[in-house]
Design a protein around this motif. Structure first.
Motif: not given
Length: 253
Positions: A89-91, A119-123, A155-161
């Motif tokens: 599931v995606k959150i 779970v796939m969670l946007c970060t 997901l996205h690995g926390g971008t700049t973090r």
């Protein structure tokens, strides 16, 4: 070597146009991707579980991922997702709206653990001030700490973090660090050094994706090739395919 496994694409159910399942599949195959998560968005008015699963069955490059909504009965929804055969599931906290809260996220993660649903969670933490329904780095870590048994793709690995979040993943085997979006968003920045560092020393705990349509598959493929240049074939395959396939329990498929 396997083809690449795109952790994050957002096709639509409409049969024509550049966002159709057929069009996205063609783009994937043209650029050396053999699998991709088809991730439905919570604000897609055309979404339907049965039609989404059928579209993935018709285009078997795709792995079906269901959206989670604030209105869902969480235990019931997780049971349905598991029964129907979704891979995860995606959150998406920013798109769930002002009703989103850390308490809801913890309940969702617990329901997922109870039904063995990844779970796939946007970060992606950046947002306009005053926008409700957002999650920051510290809030994410606090939620994950409460439900350590849940399998979560960050997901996205926390971008700049990114590097900071990798240290959380390092100590928690139920987490996988995804670098979709981030891989293509910041070329030439200091994140390039962090990405290279993780590829060399953390190749068993990261995966890649496009976040299509934000970034296309040719661009993602070029950045992946840059990322794994000089790595052993096994390391490159872990990052490009194996880690995500194993995490979603798709080895046999």
């Amino acid at each position: 070597m396997n083809g690449l496994f795109d952790s994050l694409t957002h096709p639509r159910l409409a049969p024509g146009g550049e966002r159709s399942f057929a069009a996205v599949e063609a783009s994937l195959r043209q650029n050396g991707f053999s699998r991709a998560c088809a991730v439905a968005m919570p604000d897609d008015p055309d979404y339907d579980d049965g039609r989404w699963l059928q579209a993935c069955a018709n285009h078997p490059v795709f792995v079906a991922v269901a959206p989670l909504l604030l209105s869902d009965d969480l235990p019931l929804r997780m049971a349905e997702v598991a029964r129907q055969g979704f891979a995860a599931v995606k959150i998406h906290p920013r798109l769930l709206g002002p009703g989103f809260s850390p308490q809801w996220l913890v309940a969702a993660l617990q329901a997922a653990a109870d039904h063995n649903v990844p779970v796939m969670l946007c970060t992606y933490f950046a947002h306009r001030f005053g926008v409700a329904g957002c999650l920051d780095f510290e809030g994410l870590v606090a939620c994950l700490r409460q439900v350590p048994a849940t399998n979560v793709v960050l997901l996205h690995g926390g971008t700049t973090r990114l590097l900071e979040l990798s240290e959380i993943v390092r100590h928690n085997p139920n987490l996988l660090l995804d670098i979709s979006f981030t891989l293509c968003k910041y070329p030439g920045s200091s994140l390039d050094n962090d990405l290279k560092f993780l590829a060399q020393l953390f190749d068993r705990r990261i995966c890649v994706g496009s976040d299509w349509p934000d970034f296309d598959h040719a661009q993602t493929r070029a950045r992946y090739d840059w990322l794994v240049a000089g790595l052993a074939p096994e390391q490159a395959d872990n990052i490009g395919f194996g880690n995500l396939a194993r995490f979603l329990r798709l080895e046999a498929a």
